[in-house]
Design an enzyme around this catalytic site. Structure first.
Site, PDB file in Angstrom:
ATOM      1  N   HIS A 149      90.948 -37.229  33.178  1.00  0.00           N
ATOM      2  CA  HIS A 149      91.801 -35.867  33.353  1.00  0.00           C
ATOM      3  C   HIS A 149      91.835 -35.116  32.019  1.00  0.00           C
ATOM      4  CE1 HIS A 149      95.381 -33.433  34.051  1.00  0.00           C
ATOM      5  NE2 HIS A 149      95.424 -33.770  35.193  1.00  0.00           N
ATOM      6  N   GLN A 174      97.809 -42.279  38.307  1.00  0.00           N
ATOM      7  CA  GLN A 174      97.226 -42.520  39.671  1.00  0.00           C
ATOM      8  C   GLN A 174      97.373 -44.010  40.163  1.00  0.00           C
ATOM      9  OE1 GLN A 174      97.152 -39.929  41.706  1.00  0.00           O
ATOM     10  NE2 GLN A 174      96.809 -38.280  40.417  1.00  0.00           N
ATOM     11  N   ASP A 182      95.546 -44.559  31.100  1.00  0.00           N
ATOM     12  CA  ASP A 182      96.383 -43.388  31.789  1.00  0.00           C
ATOM     13  C   ASP A 182      96.593 -43.783  33.269  1.00  0.00           C
ATOM     14  OD1 ASP A 182      96.886 -41.301  33.417  1.00  0.00           O
ATOM     15  OD2 ASP A 182      95.291 -39.997  32.785  1.00  0.00           O
ATOM     16  N   LYS A 215     104.791 -37.905  40.200  1.00  0.00           N
ATOM     17  CA  LYS A 215     103.863 -38.376  41.145  1.00  0.00           C
ATOM     18  C   LYS A 215     104.296 -39.738  41.643  1.00  0.00           C
ATOM     19  CE  LYS A 215      99.803 -36.190  38.789  1.00  0.00           C
ATOM     20  NZ  LYS A 215      98.868 -36.418  37.957  1.00  0.00           N
ATOM     21  N   CYS A 238      91.647 -30.708  37.118  1.00  0.00           N
ATOM     22  CA  CYS A 238      91.727 -31.046  35.805  1.00  0.00           C
ATOM     23  C   CYS A 238      90.733 -32.232  35.360  1.00  0.00           C
ATOM     24  CB  CYS A 238      93.203 -31.648  35.514  1.00  0.00           C
ATOM     25  SG  CYS A 238      94.527 -30.167  35.805  1.00  0.00           S
TER      26      CYS A 238
HETATM   27  C1  LIG Z   1      98.306 -35.827  36.740  1.00  0.00           C
HETATM   28  C2  LIG Z   1      97.570 -36.729  35.968  1.00  0.00           C
HETATM   29  C3  LIG Z   1      97.640 -36.498  34.739  1.00  0.00           C
HETATM   30  C4  LIG Z   1      98.675 -35.422  33.984  1.00  0.00           C
HETATM   31  O1  LIG Z   1     100.046 -35.677  34.424  1.00  0.00           O
HETATM   32  P1  LIG Z   1     100.965 -34.667  33.954  1.00  0.00           P
HETATM   33  O2  LIG Z   1     102.348 -34.893  34.920  1.00  0.00           O
HETATM   34  O3  LIG Z   1     100.343 -33.101  34.223  1.00  0.00           O
HETATM   35  O4  LIG Z   1     101.250 -34.957  32.299  1.00  0.00           O
HETATM   36  C5  LIG Z   1      96.902 -37.277  33.756  1.00  0.00           C
HETATM   37  N1  LIG Z   1      95.937 -38.207  34.515  1.00  0.00           N
HETATM   38  C6  LIG Z   1      95.876 -38.516  35.632  1.00  0.00           C
HETATM   39  C7  LIG Z   1      94.934 -39.363  36.285  1.00  0.00           C
HETATM   40  C8  LIG Z   1      96.642 -37.657  36.515  1.00  0.00           C
HETATM   41  O5  LIG Z   1      96.468 -37.741  37.878  1.00  0.00           O
END
Ligand SMILES: *Cc1c(COP(=O)(O)O)cnc(C)c1O
Length: 420
Positions: A128, A208, A205, A231, A374
């Site tokens: 991302h 998800q 990260d 999320k 993104c």
């Molecule tokens: C949504 C997302 C982000 C960024 O999240 P923010 O809430 O915009 O900071 C980073 N990595 C992944 C895999 C995402 O799905």
């Protein structure tokens, strides 16, 4: 999970989400954009309102009753997040605005102090932008070199390529746990072990993954893990950074200001211990408390139950998509048990542009995403300017997937008829 069990779970949880019970353009809302943000249950909405109606006050500052209540709730939510990701200590959880801010915190505080010209940072091509740009900026500041793990033929993380990139020059590995576009689930435990063997630090990260499955930071062994509250049923404006205690303690501060200090003089200051060292200024108090409520809500259902239910939905979604020969999905296919990938599908259809498709489906009350999600470099790599994406959560149902597929088929037939 039997179909009857699935129906019971879905009908029970759907009652908790007021937003799901509305019509869009005269059709019942089918919300399939959960990878962008999830909806919020009553427990979370109530937590926000209870705070503002009952005990709004700043934290850690006052000794009066309201301030003490606010501080208790704010810190209790930290304990909940700690348990949620199985961190060893509560001090290892730092509240941030979102995952993006958490990654930037590490890139500035740790990166500036530890990364030098010629050092290598390993990312993957599926990152991302939030887990790419902060490292590009760090590389520009320091002269570090970015290396990218490519994809296998099934469009998953290429572990062999990753191994070939690792060396004693590797300073950091920062990779996504579950791709928001490919849906693949990366072997983060193995990735971490291999990185540690060459002395590199690891950031995961988990945006998800933590909303959809049990994630254990101690089992993974990573140095940092980041996620966004919005999320995983919590409000926007709150996320968290997990970091190993000794790693966090060794990092200089990121933002300076109130709350993060021990002693302040006119020309210098000493800093509070973690987590407060990284929480400068008045934090998002209501949102942090509501994040705690979201964690309670998810854990009451059970992350394994959520994961099992979503695996059933994944099987069904891919089964139905396979009925449409025009549809090309990205990332691995689910295995026979619906495992091996996340409950989302990024796809293209040939005839219909993803943005047109999203507009047409919106007329049917169906919310899907269109764009590059993104992950622009990844889209370039798979030769798609943009894709459409349907992403599910535990409150979605088979009936909603049927509604989505019917509308998708209609749109393909219509456009195919005109241009085919
Ligand atoms: C949504 C997302 C982000 C960024 O999240 P923010 O809430 O915009 O900071 C980073 N990595 C992944 C895999 C995402 O799905």
């Amino acid at each position: 999970m039997t179909l009857a069990q699935e129906r019971t779970l879905a009908s029970k949880v759907r009652a908790d989400f007021p937003i799901l019970h509305q019509e869009i353009h005269g059709k019942p809302l089918i919300y399939l954009d959960n990878a962008a943000t999830s909806q919020k249950p009553l427990a979370v909405l109530n937590a926000l309102e209870d705070y503002y109606r009952g005990y709004n006050a700043n934290v850690h500052r006052g000794v009066h009753t309201l301030s003490a209540r606010a501080t208790d709730a704010y810190e209790a939510a930290r304990d909940k997040v700690q348990r949620f990701v199985n961190a060893a200590r509560r001090e290892e959880i730092i509240y941030t605005r979102n995952a993006t801010e958490a990654i930037n915190l590490v890139a500035y505080a740790w990166g500036n102090a530890n990364v030098q010209a010629g050092d290598e940072i390993i990312l993957s091509v599926m990152e991302h932008h939030s887990n790419l740009i902060p490292w590009q900026l760090l590389a520009q500041r320091t002269g570090a070199i970015l290396k990218f793990v490519s994809l296998t033929e099934t469009e998953e993380f290429d572990l062999a390529h990753y191994k070939s990139l690792l060396s004693e020059r590797t300073k950091l590995v920062a990779v996504v746990h579950v791709s928001n576009t490919l849906g693949c689930i990366n072997p983060v435990q193995e990735i971490t072990t291999l990185a540690h063997q060459v002395g590199a630090k690891v950031l995961i990260d988990a945006c998800q993954s933590v909303p959809h499955m049990a994630v254990d930071v101690q089992a993974i062994g990573c140095d940092w893990l980041v996620a966004s509250g919005h999320k995983m049923c919590a409000p926007t404006g709150i996320g968290f950074l997990y970091g190993k205690l000794e790693v966090l303690r060794a990092m200089p501060p990121f933002l300076g200001g109130g709350e993060m200090i021990a002693d302040v003089f006119l020309d210098h200051s000493t800093y509070a211990d973690v987590p407060h060292k990284f929480e400068a200024g008045t934090p998002a108090i209501a949102e942090a408390i509501a994040l705690g409520a979201a964690v309670d809500y998810l854990m009451a259902i059970g992350m394994d139950t959520i994961h099992a239910y979503e695996a059933e939905l994944t099987t069904y979604l891919f089964q139905r998509l396979a009925e449409l020969p025009e549809v090309r999905t990205y990332g691995p296919k689910p295995d026979a048990n619906g495992e091996g990938r996340a409950a989302l599908a990024a796809f293209t259809t040939g005839a219909v542009h993803p943005h047109d498709l999203s507009t047409i489906l919106d007329q049917e009350g169906i919310a899907i995403r269109a764009g590059h999600h993104c992950t622009q470099p990844l889209h370039r790599l798979v030769k798609a300017q943009s894709t459409a994406r349907a992403s599910l959560y535990f409150y979605n149902t088979r009936e909603e997937i049927d509604g989505f597929i019917a509308a998708l088929k209609q749109a393909i037939d219509f456009f195919g008829g005109i241009f085919g």
